[in-house]
Design a protein around this motif. Sequence first.
Motif, PDB file in Angstrom:
ATOM      1  N   ALA A  69      56.411  41.220  27.502  1.00 43.35           N
ATOM      2  CA  ALA A  69      57.702  41.766  28.273  1.00 43.35           C
ATOM      3  C   ALA A  69      58.057  40.855  29.398  1.00 43.35           C
ATOM      4  N   ARG A  70      59.347  40.775  29.751  1.00 45.31           N
ATOM      5  CA  ARG A  70      59.540  39.991  30.855  1.00 45.31           C
ATOM      6  C   ARG A  70      60.488  40.784  31.768  1.00 45.31           C
ATOM      7  N   VAL A  71      60.182  40.444  33.081  1.00 47.85           N
ATOM      8  CA  VAL A  71      60.812  41.119  34.198  1.00 47.85           C
ATOM      9  C   VAL A  71      61.277  40.015  35.160  1.00 47.85           C
ATOM     10  N   GLU A  72      62.524  40.002  35.872  1.00 51.24           N
ATOM     11  CA  GLU A  72      62.872  39.150  36.712  1.00 51.24           C
ATOM     12  C   GLU A  72      62.480  39.930  38.299  1.00 51.24           C
ATOM     13  N   ARG A  73      62.285  38.965  39.134  1.00 53.94           N
ATOM     14  CA  ARG A  73      61.848  39.390  40.423  1.00 53.94           C
ATOM     15  C   ARG A  73      62.907  40.531  41.033  1.00 53.94           C
ATOM     16  N   ALA A  74      64.146  40.286  40.665  1.00 50.14           N
ATOM     17  CA  ALA A  74      65.188  41.241  41.478  1.00 50.14           C
ATOM     18  C   ALA A  74      65.264  42.749  40.763  1.00 50.14           C
ATOM     19  N   ASP A  75      64.494  42.783  39.537  1.00 45.69           N
ATOM     20  CA  ASP A  75      64.318  43.986  38.763  1.00 45.69           C
ATOM     21  C   ASP A  75      63.012  44.739  39.033  1.00 45.69           C
ATOM     22  N   LEU A  76      62.136  44.119  39.918  1.00 45.07           N
ATOM     23  CA  LEU A  76      60.755  44.602  40.074  1.00 45.07           C
ATOM     24  C   LEU A  76      60.851  46.037  40.660  1.00 45.07           C
ATOM     25  N   ASP A  77      61.619  46.512  41.550  1.00 48.83           N
ATOM     26  CA  ASP A  77      61.582  47.773  41.978  1.00 48.83           C
ATOM     27  C   ASP A  77      62.094  48.739  40.915  1.00 48.83           C
ATOM     28  N   ARG A  78      62.664  48.267  39.999  1.00 45.83           N
ATOM     29  CA  ARG A  78      63.003  49.457  38.829  1.00 45.83           C
ATOM     30  C   ARG A  78      62.296  49.445  37.431  1.00 45.83           C
ATOM     31  N   TYR A  79      61.284  48.354  37.534  1.00 49.44           N
ATOM     32  CA  TYR A  79      60.280  48.133  36.497  1.00 49.44           C
ATOM     33  C   TYR A  79      58.764  49.038  36.395  1.00 49.44           C
ATOM     34  N   LEU A  80      58.550  49.774  35.231  1.00 43.59           N
ATOM     35  CA  LEU A  80      57.492  50.551  35.347  1.00 43.59           C
ATOM     36  C   LEU A  80      56.579  49.865  34.656  1.00 43.59           C
ATOM     37  N   PHE A  81      55.509  49.431  35.256  1.00 46.92           N
ATOM     38  CA  PHE A  81      54.125  48.827  34.785  1.00 46.92           C
ATOM     39  C   PHE A  81      53.027  49.741  34.283  1.00 46.92           C
ATOM     40  N   VAL A 161      54.027  49.469  50.541  1.00 51.03           N
ATOM     41  CA  VAL A 161      53.027  48.726  50.597  1.00 51.03           C
ATOM     42  C   VAL A 161      53.494  47.208  50.152  1.00 51.03           C
ATOM     43  N   ALA A 162      52.806  46.282  51.052  1.00 49.80           N
ATOM     44  CA  ALA A 162      52.894  44.831  51.047  1.00 49.80           C
ATOM     45  C   ALA A 162      51.717  43.851  50.951  1.00 49.80           C
ATOM     46  N   LEU A 163      51.747  42.789  50.241  1.00 44.62           N
ATOM     47  CA  LEU A 163      50.542  41.900  50.159  1.00 44.62           C
ATOM     48  C   LEU A 163      50.380  41.073  51.525  1.00 44.62           C
ATOM     49  N   ASN A 164      51.742  40.440  51.909  1.00 47.12           N
ATOM     50  CA  ASN A 164      51.652  39.705  53.038  1.00 47.12           C
ATOM     51  C   ASN A 164      51.707  40.362  54.202  1.00 47.12           C
ATOM     52  N   ASP A 165      52.705  40.834  54.463  1.00 47.34           N
ATOM     53  CA  ASP A 165      53.046  41.615  55.848  1.00 47.34           C
ATOM     54  C   ASP A 165      54.337  42.684  55.769  1.00 47.34           C
ATOM     55  N   VAL A 266      64.043  49.753  60.312  1.00 41.92           N
ATOM     56  CA  VAL A 266      63.655  49.830  59.036  1.00 41.92           C
ATOM     57  C   VAL A 266      62.127  49.190  59.013  1.00 41.92           C
ATOM     58  N   ALA A 267      61.519  49.429  57.784  1.00 38.46           N
ATOM     59  CA  ALA A 267      60.345  48.645  57.521  1.00 38.46           C
ATOM     60  C   ALA A 267      60.614  48.041  55.886  1.00 38.46           C
ATOM     61  N   GLU A 273      64.139  42.791  51.651  1.00 37.30           N
ATOM     62  CA  GLU A 273      64.722  43.479  52.868  1.00 37.30           C
ATOM     63  C   GLU A 273      65.427  44.582  51.941  1.00 37.30           C
ATOM     64  N   HIS A 274      65.918  44.785  50.800  1.00 38.15           N
ATOM     65  CA  HIS A 274      66.588  45.977  50.221  1.00 38.15           C
ATOM     66  C   HIS A 274      65.799  47.089  49.821  1.00 38.15           C
ATOM     67  N   ASP A 275      64.346  46.530  49.599  1.00 36.15           N
ATOM     68  CA  ASP A 275      63.394  47.466  49.156  1.00 36.15           C
ATOM     69  C   ASP A 275      62.616  48.039  50.478  1.00 36.15           C
ATOM     70  N   ARG A 276      63.189  48.954  51.164  1.00 34.63           N
ATOM     71  CA  ARG A 276      62.828  49.293  52.672  1.00 34.63           C
ATOM     72  C   ARG A 276      62.719  50.758  53.028  1.00 34.63           C
ATOM     73  N   LEU A 277      62.071  51.137  54.081  1.00 33.86           N
ATOM     74  CA  LEU A 277      62.186  52.433  54.504  1.00 33.86           C
ATOM     75  C   LEU A 277      63.093  52.608  55.545  1.00 33.86           C
ATOM     76  N   PRO A 278      63.909  53.269  55.704  1.00 25.75           N
ATOM     77  CA  PRO A 278      64.765  53.746  56.927  1.00 25.75           C
ATOM     78  C   PRO A 278      63.901  54.653  57.963  1.00 25.75           C
ATOM     79  N   ILE A 279      64.019  54.437  59.149  1.00 27.86           N
ATOM     80  CA  ILE A 279      63.161  55.177  60.104  1.00 27.86           C
ATOM     81  C   ILE A 279      64.280  55.597  61.163  1.00 27.86           C
ATOM     82  N   GLY A 280      64.507  56.886  61.411  1.00 25.30           N
ATOM     83  CA  GLY A 280      65.676  57.541  62.063  1.00 25.30           C
ATOM     84  C   GLY A 280      64.901  57.718  63.198  1.00 25.30           C
TER      85      GLY A 280
END
Length: 298
Positions: A69-81, A161-165, A266-267, A273-280
């Motif tokens: 299967a192939r998935v582009e970086r931009a679609d990772l947040d919608r892909y089910l591994f 969750v993040a790998l770098n920061d 945000v976090a 940046e588009h995959d983020r947690l809003p902090i009120g």
Amino acid sequence: MGVLAPRAVFVHRRSEYEELLDRHATFGQAEFFLRSRGRSIEDVLARHEAIEDALHRVSTGLPGDFRQARVERADLDRYLFAPEDIVVAIGQDGLVANVAKYLAGQPVVGVNPEPDRNPGVLVRHAPGSAVAVIEEVQRGRATVERRAMVQATLDDGQTLVALNDVYLGDPGHQSSRYTLTVPDRGSERQSSSGIIVGTGTGATGWSSSIAADRALQEWLPAPGSDSLAWFVREAWPSRATGRDLAFGDLAAGEQLELVAESELLVAFGDGIEHDRLPIGWGQRLTVGASAHRLALVT
């Protein structure tokens, strides 16, 4: 029930050449655009072809019983591994970080299509040797390095969750207000352009840049460490805010805490940046080492 055949999931990002064609429609118009800015399309095309060649060599070299299967970086947040997936990241080192946050222990084989450009810290394998490495993973004989990840958790249960920061602050990187609490060092109200919490893997990225500017490289964790390093960016001292809590580390099990005192903070992790947690206002966010690890095939 039968056992599913292994699946190799190829992760890549759109090349600059593809993005230029999307924008300018034809090769000639893209070439003219670059030439008018003193650049050559040959270099852009060569980089595109290097990635495509690596994808082709690895995908066609796998045994016929491998699902793909192939998935582009931009679609990772919608892909089910799936649990049985072997993830093959073909591109820059940052691509491994981009996919790591969406995994749950699946092994990652990083393939470097441009060794003259990419350092190869995380994409360690040449296209010509990648098939053999993937087969070793499938047989359970590959060497896997477990890399620490950082996790941000909101008081409503949402996590990131993040790998770098992880970045915490204003979505536009402007001034944000909050109260920061650090283990064994107390709390402080701050106004800053954000906080960076980085891992040992991220010690060559954003964290490294901040640490180098302040001669704080000794605070950066080693690549295989479970510790985290955190840095406050441009804290502004005033009658109401301070900057005593400017940097530090977090040992395994420790967390820093942020309580928002701005309308929206945000976090986000690893620059996505588009995959983020809003902090009120008034919400509490804790940051520490994640239970998840990147399974990097070495």
